[in-house]
Write an enzyme that holds these catalytic residues in place. Sequence first.
Site, mmCIF file in Angstrom:
data_model
loop_
_atom_site.group_PDB
_atom_site.id
_atom_site.type_symbol
_atom_site.label_atom_id
_atom_site.label_comp_id
_atom_site.label_asym_id
_atom_site.label_seq_id
_atom_site.Cartn_x
_atom_site.Cartn_y
_atom_site.Cartn_z
ATOM 1 C CG ASN A 40 -1.987 1.080 1.119
ATOM 2 O OD1 ASN A 40 -1.683 2.263 1.048
ATOM 3 N ND2 ASN A 40 -3.235 0.660 1.112
ATOM 4 N NE ARG A 41 0.675 2.795 -5.870
ATOM 5 C CZ ARG A 41 -0.321 2.000 -6.274
ATOM 6 N NH1 ARG A 41 -1.455 1.961 -5.606
ATOM 7 N NH2 ARG A 41 -0.181 1.246 -7.332
#
Length: 161
Positions: A40-41
Amino acid sequence: MCNKRGFEPIFDCESEVLILGSFPSRMSFAEGFYYANPRNRFWKMLQDFFKVKLVSIEAKKNFLLKQHIALWDIVCLGSNTQGGREGSMDKNLLAVEISDIVALLNVTKIKKILCNGKKAYALFCKSYPHLQDRAKCLSSTSPANVRFDSVQWKRELLQIQ
């Protein structure tokens, strides 16, 4: 169907912006904190924008509060359409109970709500149409979002400094 309760919000009375996700992923539940999937960024994006290193949960909480950012999910009790929360895809999420955003707004200085993806934004607007003008739908930081665009995130987050 197995229902799960999400995490408590991260905020204090000085919070000015709310980042609103949909519901924790399996990895986040296992870790006990928001956006735990290393793909997840979300946390990498914040580290890049603000030039910080955020390793521990405590460091992440302290960073958010220092930047006057609140963090929560629109769904506080949810389940998966396939029974349980086996997957983490928003398309399988059933909102059993919506978070009390108004109560949070009443004890903070939040004027802007940044929704992390379309599902969070749609549920927010459906549940709180009278607050829709405060909310913006931003590109989901999920690894499943192949069209992630950090430009609007950067513009919105760096405005709060």
